[in-house]
Design a protein around this motif. Structure first.
Motif, PDB file in Angstrom:
ATOM      1  N   ILE A   7      87.996 -35.423  25.890  1.00 51.59           N
ATOM      2  CA  ILE A   7      88.770 -34.620  26.851  1.00 51.59           C
ATOM      3  C   ILE A   7      90.165 -34.317  26.305  1.00 51.59           C
ATOM      4  N   ALA A   8      90.811 -35.327  25.729  1.00 53.47           N
ATOM      5  CA  ALA A   8      92.170 -35.125  25.202  1.00 53.47           C
ATOM      6  C   ALA A   8      92.155 -34.153  24.029  1.00 53.47           C
ATOM      7  N   ALA A   9      91.187 -34.288  23.144  1.00 54.59           N
ATOM      8  CA  ALA A   9      91.110 -33.387  21.996  1.00 54.59           C
ATOM      9  C   ALA A   9      90.795 -31.963  22.445  1.00 54.59           C
ATOM     10  N   GLY A  10      89.875 -31.822  23.366  1.00 49.10           N
ATOM     11  CA  GLY A  10      89.511 -30.480  23.847  1.00 49.10           C
ATOM     12  C   GLY A  10      90.658 -29.771  24.545  1.00 49.10           C
ATOM     13  N   LEU A  11      91.387 -30.507  25.363  1.00 50.35           N
ATOM     14  CA  LEU A  11      92.520 -29.907  26.061  1.00 50.35           C
ATOM     15  C   LEU A  11      93.613 -29.494  25.087  1.00 50.35           C
ATOM     16  N   THR A  12      93.894 -30.334  24.104  1.00 50.30           N
ATOM     17  CA  THR A  12      94.927 -30.015  23.116  1.00 50.30           C
ATOM     18  C   THR A  12      94.532 -28.808  22.286  1.00 50.30           C
ATOM     19  N   VAL A  13      93.284 -28.755  21.851  1.00 54.99           N
ATOM     20  CA  VAL A  13      92.810 -27.608  21.067  1.00 54.99           C
ATOM     21  C   VAL A  13      92.921 -26.325  21.880  1.00 54.99           C
ATOM     22  N   ALA A  14      92.497 -26.386  23.129  1.00 54.07           N
ATOM     23  CA  ALA A  14      92.538 -25.185  23.969  1.00 54.07           C
ATOM     24  C   ALA A  14      93.965 -24.691  24.170  1.00 54.07           C
ATOM     25  N   PHE A  89      95.948 -36.159  19.041  1.00 55.42           N
ATOM     26  CA  PHE A  89      96.409 -35.868  17.682  1.00 55.42           C
ATOM     27  C   PHE A  89      95.310 -35.231  16.846  1.00 55.42           C
ATOM     28  N   PHE A  90      94.057 -35.610  17.087  1.00 57.56           N
ATOM     29  CA  PHE A  90      92.953 -34.942  16.404  1.00 57.56           C
ATOM     30  C   PHE A  90      92.850 -33.493  16.867  1.00 57.56           C
ATOM     31  N   GLY A  91      93.110 -33.245  18.138  1.00 55.54           N
ATOM     32  CA  GLY A  91      93.112 -31.872  18.653  1.00 55.54           C
ATOM     33  C   GLY A  91      94.205 -31.034  18.009  1.00 55.54           C
ATOM     34  N   MET A  92      95.359 -31.640  17.747  1.00 54.79           N
ATOM     35  CA  MET A  92      96.427 -30.916  17.040  1.00 54.79           C
ATOM     36  C   MET A  92      95.987 -30.550  15.634  1.00 54.79           C
ATOM     37  N   LEU A  93      95.380 -31.497  14.945  1.00 47.27           N
ATOM     38  CA  LEU A  93      94.878 -31.229  13.599  1.00 47.27           C
ATOM     39  C   LEU A  93      93.810 -30.151  13.621  1.00 47.27           C
ATOM     40  N   LEU A  94      92.927 -30.219  14.585  1.00 51.60           N
ATOM     41  CA  LEU A  94      91.845 -29.246  14.689  1.00 51.60           C
ATOM     42  C   LEU A  94      92.368 -27.857  15.030  1.00 51.60           C
ATOM     43  N   SER A  95      93.418 -27.780  15.829  1.00 50.02           N
ATOM     44  CA  SER A  95      93.973 -26.473  16.181  1.00 50.02           C
ATOM     45  C   SER A  95      94.652 -25.808  14.993  1.00 50.02           C
ATOM     46  N   VAL A  96      95.093 -26.596  14.028  1.00 49.11           N
ATOM     47  CA  VAL A  96      95.678 -26.031  12.811  1.00 49.11           C
ATOM     48  C   VAL A  96      94.575 -25.476  11.910  1.00 49.11           C
ATOM     49  N   GLU A  97      93.462 -26.184  11.847  1.00 45.68           N
ATOM     50  CA  GLU A  97      92.381 -25.806  10.928  1.00 45.68           C
ATOM     51  C   GLU A  97      91.514 -24.664  11.455  1.00 45.68           C
ATOM     52  N   ASN A  99      90.586 -21.195  13.642  1.00 40.92           N
ATOM     53  CA  ASN A  99      91.216 -19.945  14.076  1.00 40.92           C
ATOM     54  C   ASN A  99      90.811 -19.549  15.483  1.00 40.92           C
ATOM     55  N   ASP A 100      89.693 -20.028  15.946  1.00 41.21           N
ATOM     56  CA  ASP A 100      89.102 -19.575  17.190  1.00 41.21           C
ATOM     57  C   ASP A 100      88.746 -20.788  18.047  1.00 41.21           C
ATOM     58  N   LEU A 101      88.764 -20.614  19.361  1.00 42.44           N
ATOM     59  CA  LEU A 101      88.418 -21.706  20.256  1.00 42.44           C
ATOM     60  C   LEU A 101      86.942 -22.071  20.137  1.00 42.44           C
ATOM     61  N   ARG A 102      86.100 -21.096  19.901  1.00 43.36           N
ATOM     62  CA  ARG A 102      84.667 -21.371  19.744  1.00 43.36           C
ATOM     63  C   ARG A 102      84.418 -22.232  18.508  1.00 43.36           C
ATOM     64  N   GLU A 103      85.065 -21.898  17.416  1.00 38.55           N
ATOM     65  CA  GLU A 103      84.925 -22.695  16.190  1.00 38.55           C
ATOM     66  C   GLU A 103      85.435 -24.120  16.407  1.00 38.55           C
ATOM     67  N   ALA A 104      86.558 -24.251  17.092  1.00 35.46           N
ATOM     68  CA  ALA A 104      87.115 -25.579  17.361  1.00 35.46           C
ATOM     69  C   ALA A 104      86.182 -26.396  18.255  1.00 35.46           C
ATOM     70  N   ASN A 105      85.561 -25.751  19.235  1.00 41.98           N
ATOM     71  CA  ASN A 105      84.624 -26.469  20.098  1.00 41.98           C
ATOM     72  C   ASN A 105      83.389 -26.935  19.333  1.00 41.98           C
ATOM     73  N   PHE A 106      82.901 -26.108  18.409  1.00 38.02           N
ATOM     74  CA  PHE A 106      81.761 -26.523  17.585  1.00 38.02           C
ATOM     75  C   PHE A 106      82.125 -27.735  16.729  1.00 38.02           C
ATOM     76  N   VAL A 107      83.290 -27.693  16.104  1.00 37.42           N
ATOM     77  CA  VAL A 107      83.716 -28.816  15.265  1.00 37.42           C
ATOM     78  C   VAL A 107      83.928 -30.064  16.111  1.00 37.42           C
ATOM     79  N   LEU A 108      84.552 -29.902  17.267  1.00 38.64           N
ATOM     80  CA  LEU A 108      84.803 -31.043  18.143  1.00 38.64           C
ATOM     81  C   LEU A 108      83.505 -31.653  18.649  1.00 38.64           C
ATOM     82  N   THR A 109      82.538 -30.820  18.982  1.00 33.10           N
ATOM     83  CA  THR A 109      81.237 -31.337  19.415  1.00 33.10           C
ATOM     84  C   THR A 109      80.533 -32.038  18.269  1.00 33.10           C
TER      85      THR A 109
END
Length: 163
Positions: A7-14, A89-97, A99-109
Motif C-alpha cells: 500500500i505504501a509503495a503503491g501510494l508513493t508511486v501514484a 522508499f521503494f515507491g520513490m525508487l520505482l517512480s524514478v525508474e 515512466n508510466d503508472l501502468r509500468e510501475a504497477n506491473f513492477v510493483l506487483t
C-alpha cells in the motif's frame, strides 16, 4: 504485513508519477523549493497516512479477524511502520525508474507477489513439509494455467483450451 509495504509503495508511486506527469515537480522547483524540502514534506505527510493505515490494519487484524498477539505490541507497531517506510522508499525508487503508472504497477506487483509467497501466505503450515510441497505444486499448476510464468501464445493447444 506485506500489505503495508504494498500500500505504501503503491501510494508513493501514484503520487510521484502523477505529479511528474502534470508538471508539478517542475513548477515547484522553479518556485524556489529545493528537492530536499519536497522530499521531507512528502515523507512527513505520507507518515500521517501511514499511521492511519497502520491503525486500520491493527484494528482489522485484532478485532475483526480475532488474531491475538502473544508478543510485544510495540514490536508489532515498529515492524509494521518499518515495512511501510520501506515500501514508501521503494515507491520513490520505482517512480524514478518508471515512466508510466501502468509500468510501475506491473513492477510493483511483480515484486510484491514473491514477497507474499515467501512470507508464508500460501504455506502457513508449521513443520509440515509434505503439505507445503503439495501447496507449492498446486500453485505452480495454477500459475501455468493462468499464464503467469508461461505466456498463452507459447502454451500447447490443450493447455490453451484449459486456460
Amino acid at each position: 504485513m506485506v500489505m503495508m509495504f504494498y500500500i505504501a509503495a503503491g501510494l508513493t508511486v501514484a503520487i510521484f508519477i502523477a505529479d511528474r506527469k502534470e508538471g508539478f515537480w517542475n513548477r515547484t522547483l522553479l518556485a524556489g523549493v529545493t528537492l530536499k524540502e519536497m522530499m521531507l514534506v512528502h515523507i512527513l505527510t505520507h507518515s500521517v497516512v501511514l499511521i492511519l493505515q497502520l491503525l486500520e490494519t491493527i484494528f482489522l487484524i485484532a478485532f475483526i479477524f480475532g488474531a491475538e498477539n502473544k508478543g510485544s505490541n510495540i514490536a508489532v507497531i515498529f515492524i509494521l511502520m518499518m515495512l511501510a517506510y520501506s515500501g514508501m522508499f521503494f515507491g520513490m525508487l520505482l517512480s524514478v525508474e518508471c515512466n508510466d503508472l501502468r509500468e510501475a504497477n506491473f513492477v510493483l506487483t511483480g515484486i510484491a507477489t514473491p514477497m507474499v509467497v515467501l512470507a508464508g501466505k500460501y504455506c502457513y503450515i508449521a513443520n509440515n513439509f509434505n503439505a507445503c510441497l503439495r501447496c507449492n505444486f498446486i500453485l505452480r499448476i495454477t500459475y501455468i494455467i493462468v499464464g503467469m510464468f508461461w505466456p498463452l501464445q507459447g502454451m500447447p493447444a490443450f493447455l490453451q483450451y484449459v486456460s
